[in-house]
Design an enzyme around this catalytic site. Structure first.
Site, short mmCIF file in Angstrom:
data_model
loop_
_atom_site.label_atom_id
_atom_site.label_comp_id
_atom_site.label_asym_id
_atom_site.label_seq_id
_atom_site.Cartn_x
_atom_site.Cartn_y
_atom_site.Cartn_z
N LYS A 59 1.65 -5.64 -2.17
CA LYS A 59 1.62 -6.90 -1.40
C LYS A 59 0.23 -7.51 -1.36
CE LYS A 59 3.08 -5.81 2.79
NZ LYS A 59 2.69 -4.59 3.01
N ARG A 92 -10.68 2.58 2.04
CA ARG A 92 -10.28 2.46 3.44
C ARG A 92 -10.19 3.83 4.10
NH1 ARG A 92 -5.04 -1.35 3.42
NH2 ARG A 92 -4.50 0.20 4.99
N ARG A 117 -7.05 4.12 -4.21
CA ARG A 117 -7.31 2.69 -4.00
C ARG A 117 -8.74 2.42 -3.55
NH1 ARG A 117 -3.10 -0.65 -0.49
NH2 ARG A 117 -3.63 0.83 1.15
N ARG A 123 1.76 6.70 7.82
CA ARG A 123 2.00 5.26 7.61
C ARG A 123 3.39 5.02 7.00
NH1 ARG A 123 -3.10 4.08 4.27
NH2 ARG A 123 -2.20 2.05 3.83
N ARG A 125 5.68 -6.43 11.62
CA ARG A 125 5.88 -5.06 11.18
C ARG A 125 6.86 -4.32 12.08
NH1 ARG A 125 0.67 -4.09 8.18
NH2 ARG A 125 0.78 -2.00 7.36
P1 AMP Z 1 -2.54 -2.56 6.07
O1 AMP Z 1 -3.91 -2.97 5.65
O2 AMP Z 1 -1.56 -3.71 6.10
O3 AMP Z 1 -2.01 -1.37 5.31
O4 AMP Z 1 -2.67 -2.08 7.61
C1 AMP Z 1 -3.48 -0.99 7.97
C2 AMP Z 1 -3.17 -0.53 9.39
O5 AMP Z 1 -3.45 -1.59 10.32
C3 AMP Z 1 -1.71 -0.15 9.66
O6 AMP Z 1 -1.43 1.19 9.29
C4 AMP Z 1 -1.62 -0.36 11.18
O7 AMP Z 1 -2.21 0.72 11.89
C5 AMP Z 1 -2.51 -1.59 11.40
N1 AMP Z 1 -1.72 -2.84 11.34
C6 AMP Z 1 -1.74 -3.79 10.35
N2 AMP Z 1 -0.87 -4.78 10.62
C7 AMP Z 1 -0.29 -4.47 11.80
C8 AMP Z 1 0.70 -5.07 12.62
N3 AMP Z 1 1.31 -6.22 12.26
N4 AMP Z 1 1.04 -4.46 13.78
C9 AMP Z 1 0.47 -3.32 14.16
N5 AMP Z 1 -0.45 -2.67 13.45
C10 AMP Z 1 -0.83 -3.23 12.27
#
Ligand code: AMP
Length: 222
Positions: free
Chosen positions: A18, A168, A135, A179, A93
């Site tokens: 994504k 990250r 990554r 996750r 989410r």
């Molecule tokens: P991502 O970069 O999208 O993989 O997000 C990394 C982490 O940020 C996730 O594992 C969540 O802990 C937090 N996170 C990102 N987007 C959301 C969301 N919409 N609601 C809650 N936590 C989020």
């Protein structure tokens, strides 16, 4: 005739591609890329109160409390940069967040013609863990690399910005597992939610970045 405001959201498991595709799509469409994960990581880097709270959940692979994310998202979506639309990556989410997004859109879209699409990245889960643990990304332009599948030309350096690449903190095997659990428990039900509303399109997310891109563009323009 005025163009419809284009609202695009994306569903799919961690590391389904994504981020890479939505970065490119945002440039292609000239619409802002709103990525909740990056917004939260920026708060962590600033060491703000919100960042401190977010970190404790992100480190465990759990969702950050809905009020915190909704506040950040609402400010962004209501801002001038989103007046013609947005490429929203990482929100909603959960069902609760999907309902919040409907509320936010109702408020900010009063009197506007909109086109809302939810695009689901459908992918074989086997390859996702390796995508995560290898990554890397550029802290400046957001370009995503992978030490195994898409290495930078110079090791650990962005091809475009020539700054050191970052890994990250939550891209390790243990956090990744939780996750995935969070995704299947909280986010996957949104596939049915949007399908029932008639706004979901399934994207075959297997194959090269360019192959997936070609399919994505057809959906977005269709
Ligand atoms: P991502 O970069 O999208 O993989 O997000 C990394 C982490 O940020 C996730 O594992 C969540 O802990 C937090 N996170 C990102 N987007 C959301 C969301 N919409 N609601 C809650 N936590 C989020």
């Amino acid at each position: 005739m005025q163009k419809k405001k284009k609202e695009l959201i994306f569903l799919g498991p961690p590391a389904c591609g994504k981020g890479t595709q939505t970065n490119r799509l945002s440039e292609f469409l000239g619409l802002p890329h709103i990525d909740t994960g990056s917004l939260l990581r920026a708060e962590i880097a600033k060491e703000s109160e919100e960042g401190k709270i977010a970190k404790s959940f992100i480190d465990k692979g759990q969702l950050v409390p809905v009020e915190l994310v909704a506040r950040i998202i609402k400010n962004k979506l209501a801002s001038k940069e989103c007046e013609n639309g947005y490429v929203l990556d990482g929100f909603p989410r959960s069902l609760e967040q999907a309902e919040q997004l409907e509320e936010i859109n109702k408020e900010i879209d009063a009197g506007k013609e909109t086109s809302f699409k939810a695009i689901y990245f459908d992918i074989d889960q086997q390859i996702l863990l390796e995508r995560i643990i290898y990554r890397q990304s550029c802290p400046q332009c957001g370009e995503i690399y992978n030490k195994k599948f898409k290495p930078s030309k110079v090791e650990n350096e962005c091809d475009k910005c020539h700054v050191p690449l970052k890994t990250r903190a939550d891209d390790n095997a243990e956090t990744a597992k939780s996750r995935f659990d969070t995704y299947f428990r909280e986010t996957a039900p949104l596939i049915d939610f949007y399908e029932n509303k008639g706004v979901l399109t399934k994207l075959d997310a297997m194959g090269s970045i360019d192959e997936v891109w070609e399919r994505l563009i057809k959906i977005v323009n269709g």
